[in-house]
Design a protein around this motif. Structure first.
Motif, PDB file in Angstrom:
ATOM      1  N   ASP A  42       0.825  -1.214   0.000  1.00 36.96           N
ATOM      2  CA  ASP A  42       0.000   0.000   0.000  1.00 36.96           C
ATOM      3  C   ASP A  42       0.863   1.270   0.000  1.00 36.96           C
ATOM      4  O   ASP A  42       0.640   2.196   0.763  1.00 36.96           O
ATOM      5  CB  ASP A  42      -0.966   0.015   1.195  1.00 36.96           C
ATOM      6  N   ARG A  43       1.896   1.258  -0.834  1.00 35.12           N
ATOM      7  CA  ARG A  43       2.839   2.362  -1.005  1.00 35.12           C
ATOM      8  C   ARG A  43       3.721   2.643   0.205  1.00 35.12           C
ATOM      9  O   ARG A  43       4.387   3.677   0.280  1.00 35.12           O
ATOM     10  CB  ARG A  43       2.131   3.629  -1.447  1.00 35.12           C
ATOM     11  N   VAL A  44       3.717   1.746   1.177  1.00 34.10           N
ATOM     12  CA  VAL A  44       4.590   1.870   2.349  1.00 34.10           C
ATOM     13  C   VAL A  44       5.741   0.879   2.178  1.00 34.10           C
ATOM     14  O   VAL A  44       5.500  -0.313   1.964  1.00 34.10           O
ATOM     15  CB  VAL A  44       3.812   1.566   3.654  1.00 34.10           C
ATOM     16  N   PRO A  45       6.991   1.350   2.258  1.00 31.67           N
ATOM     17  CA  PRO A  45       8.115   0.432   2.112  1.00 31.67           C
ATOM     18  C   PRO A  45       8.041  -0.713   3.128  1.00 31.67           C
ATOM     19  O   PRO A  45       7.808  -0.495   4.313  1.00 31.67           O
ATOM     20  CB  PRO A  45       9.339   1.306   2.367  1.00 31.67           C
ATOM     21  N   SER A  46       8.213  -1.915   2.643  1.00 29.59           N
ATOM     22  CA  SER A  46       8.242  -3.114   3.484  1.00 29.59           C
ATOM     23  C   SER A  46       9.269  -4.082   2.898  1.00 29.59           C
ATOM     24  O   SER A  46       8.928  -5.176   2.451  1.00 29.59           O
ATOM     25  CB  SER A  46       6.855  -3.761   3.529  1.00 29.59           C
ATOM     26  N   PRO A  47      10.532  -3.649   2.876  1.00 28.83           N
ATOM     27  CA  PRO A  47      11.550  -4.458   2.215  1.00 28.83           C
ATOM     28  C   PRO A  47      11.899  -5.736   2.981  1.00 28.83           C
ATOM     29  O   PRO A  47      11.770  -5.802   4.201  1.00 28.83           O
ATOM     30  CB  PRO A  47      12.761  -3.523   2.178  1.00 28.83           C
ATOM     31  N   CYS A  48      12.326  -6.728   2.222  1.00 25.80           N
ATOM     32  CA  CYS A  48      12.910  -7.922   2.838  1.00 25.80           C
ATOM     33  C   CYS A  48      14.233  -7.489   3.468  1.00 25.80           C
ATOM     34  O   CYS A  48      14.970  -6.690   2.887  1.00 25.80           O
ATOM     35  CB  CYS A  48      13.198  -8.987   1.783  1.00 25.80           C
ATOM     36  N   VAL A  49      14.524  -7.987   4.683  1.00 19.80           N
ATOM     37  CA  VAL A  49      15.779  -7.626   5.338  1.00 19.80           C
ATOM     38  C   VAL A  49      16.591  -8.832   5.792  1.00 19.80           C
ATOM     39  O   VAL A  49      17.782  -8.709   6.056  1.00 19.80           O
ATOM     40  CB  VAL A  49      15.554  -6.674   6.545  1.00 19.80           C
ATOM     41  N   THR A  50      15.955  -9.990   5.888  1.00 27.84           N
ATOM     42  CA  THR A  50      16.663 -11.175   6.345  1.00 27.84           C
ATOM     43  C   THR A  50      16.078 -12.430   5.698  1.00 27.84           C
ATOM     44  O   THR A  50      14.954 -12.408   5.197  1.00 27.84           O
ATOM     45  CB  THR A  50      16.614 -11.288   7.884  1.00 27.84           C
ATOM     46  N   VAL A  51      16.863 -13.499   5.711  1.00 30.22           N
ATOM     47  CA  VAL A  51      16.430 -14.795   5.190  1.00 30.22           C
ATOM     48  C   VAL A  51      16.649 -15.840   6.268  1.00 30.22           C
ATOM     49  O   VAL A  51      17.699 -15.866   6.912  1.00 30.22           O
ATOM     50  CB  VAL A  51      17.224 -15.206   3.927  1.00 30.22           C
ATOM     51  N   ARG A  52      15.651 -16.689   6.460  1.00 31.06           N
ATOM     52  CA  ARG A  52      15.777 -17.825   7.384  1.00 31.06           C
ATOM     53  C   ARG A  52      15.678 -19.109   6.578  1.00 31.06           C
ATOM     54  O   ARG A  52      14.706 -19.328   5.871  1.00 31.06           O
ATOM     55  CB  ARG A  52      14.676 -17.793   8.443  1.00 31.06           C
ATOM     56  N   TRP A  53      16.697 -19.943   6.693  1.00 32.44           N
ATOM     57  CA  TRP A  53      16.759 -21.214   5.976  1.00 32.44           C
ATOM     58  C   TRP A  53      16.364 -22.350   6.904  1.00 32.44           C
ATOM     59  O   TRP A  53      16.691 -22.345   8.085  1.00 32.44           O
ATOM     60  CB  TRP A  53      18.176 -21.469   5.479  1.00 32.44           C
ATOM     61  N   THR A  54      15.676 -23.333   6.367  1.00 31.08           N
ATOM     62  CA  THR A  54      15.371 -24.573   7.071  1.00 31.08           C
ATOM     63  C   THR A  54      16.052 -25.674   6.276  1.00 31.08           C
ATOM     64  O   THR A  54      15.545 -26.084   5.230  1.00 31.08           O
ATOM     65  CB  THR A  54      13.851 -24.833   7.120  1.00 31.08           C
ATOM     66  N   ALA A  55      17.212 -26.095   6.735  1.00 33.29           N
ATOM     67  CA  ALA A  55      18.033 -27.006   5.943  1.00 33.29           C
ATOM     68  C   ALA A  55      18.017 -28.418   6.504  1.00 33.29           C
ATOM     69  O   ALA A  55      19.025 -29.096   6.524  1.00 33.29           O
ATOM     70  CB  ALA A  55      19.454 -26.477   5.870  1.00 33.29           C
ATOM     71  N   GLY A  56      16.895 -28.874   6.969  1.00 34.05           N
ATOM     72  CA  GLY A  56      16.822 -30.219   7.506  1.00 34.05           C
ATOM     73  C   GLY A  56      16.676 -31.259   6.426  1.00 34.05           C
ATOM     74  O   GLY A  56      16.305 -30.972   5.298  1.00 34.05           O
ATOM     75  N   GLY A  57      17.005 -32.474   6.754  1.00 34.02           N
ATOM     76  CA  GLY A  57      16.729 -33.587   5.863  1.00 34.02           C
ATOM     77  C   GLY A  57      17.855 -34.037   4.964  1.00 34.02           C
ATOM     78  O   GLY A  57      17.796 -35.115   4.409  1.00 34.02           O
ATOM     79  N   THR A  58      18.912 -33.240   4.784  1.00 32.40           N
ATOM     80  CA  THR A  58      19.975 -33.693   3.893  1.00 32.40           C
ATOM     81  C   THR A  58      20.881 -34.690   4.590  1.00 32.40           C
ATOM     82  O   THR A  58      21.447 -35.557   3.936  1.00 32.40           O
ATOM     83  CB  THR A  58      20.849 -32.525   3.384  1.00 32.40           C
ATOM     84  N   GLY A  59      21.044 -34.548   5.893  1.00 29.73           N
ATOM     85  CA  GLY A  59      21.953 -35.417   6.625  1.00 29.73           C
ATOM     86  C   GLY A  59      23.406 -35.015   6.469  1.00 29.73           C
ATOM     87  O   GLY A  59      24.281 -35.585   7.101  1.00 29.73           O
ATOM     88  N   VAL A  60      23.699 -34.033   5.626  1.00 28.66           N
ATOM     89  CA  VAL A  60      25.061 -33.569   5.414  1.00 28.66           C
ATOM     90  C   VAL A  60      25.267 -32.310   6.245  1.00 28.66           C
ATOM     91  O   VAL A  60      24.483 -31.366   6.154  1.00 28.66           O
ATOM     92  CB  VAL A  60      25.328 -33.270   3.920  1.00 28.66           C
ATOM     93  N   THR A  61      26.326 -32.320   7.058  1.00 23.92           N
ATOM     94  CA  THR A  61      26.604 -31.167   7.907  1.00 23.92           C
ATOM     95  C   THR A  61      28.054 -30.719   7.745  1.00 23.92           C
ATOM     96  O   THR A  61      28.919 -31.496   7.347  1.00 23.92           O
ATOM     97  CB  THR A  61      26.350 -31.489   9.398  1.00 23.92           C
TER      98      THR A  61
END
Length: 111
Positions: A54-73
């Motif tokens: 609605d014309r109000v800035p609402s930028p993305c500022v961070t990313v959260r990853w969910t990296a479960g299930g690969t078994g590789v660490t």
């Protein structure tokens, strides 16, 4: 699970065109093609997101990853693939959509 391995050189953007960068420098001895492998332990920020509501800035500022299930660490933290679940968030922690991986390392298959 299969996908392309993310590393420090991966090109990632938010769904609105902002650029995703590592907030904490990925470190460690595990490298692919000379670049440090990215893990869920690393923090990621978004810069240059032009998103508005609605014309109000609402930028993305961070990313959260969910990296479960690969078994590789790496150092106990799951590695990130371009298929790993993630969401971009505004400063008010409102989900804004998944990040877009534009380039990553070669494809890997985890069984």
């Amino acid at each position: 699970m299969s996908g392309s391995l993310l590393d420090a050189g991966a090109v990632i953007g938010c769904p609105h065109g902002g650029r995703v960068t590592a907030a904490t420098t990925p470190s460690g001895a595990v490298r692919v093609g000379g670049a440090v492998v990215a893990t869920a332990a690393h923090g990621y920020v978004v810069v240059g997101c032009p998103h508005t509501v609605d014309r109000v800035p609402s930028p993305c500022v961070t990313v959260r990853w969910t990296a479960g299930g690969t078994g590789v660490t790496v150092d106990g933290a799951p590695v990130l693939l371009d298929t790993s679940a993630a969401l971009c968030f505004s400063a008010a922690l409102v989900p804004q959509g998944p990040p877009v991986v534009q380039s990553a390392q070669r494809k890997v298959t985890v069984r």
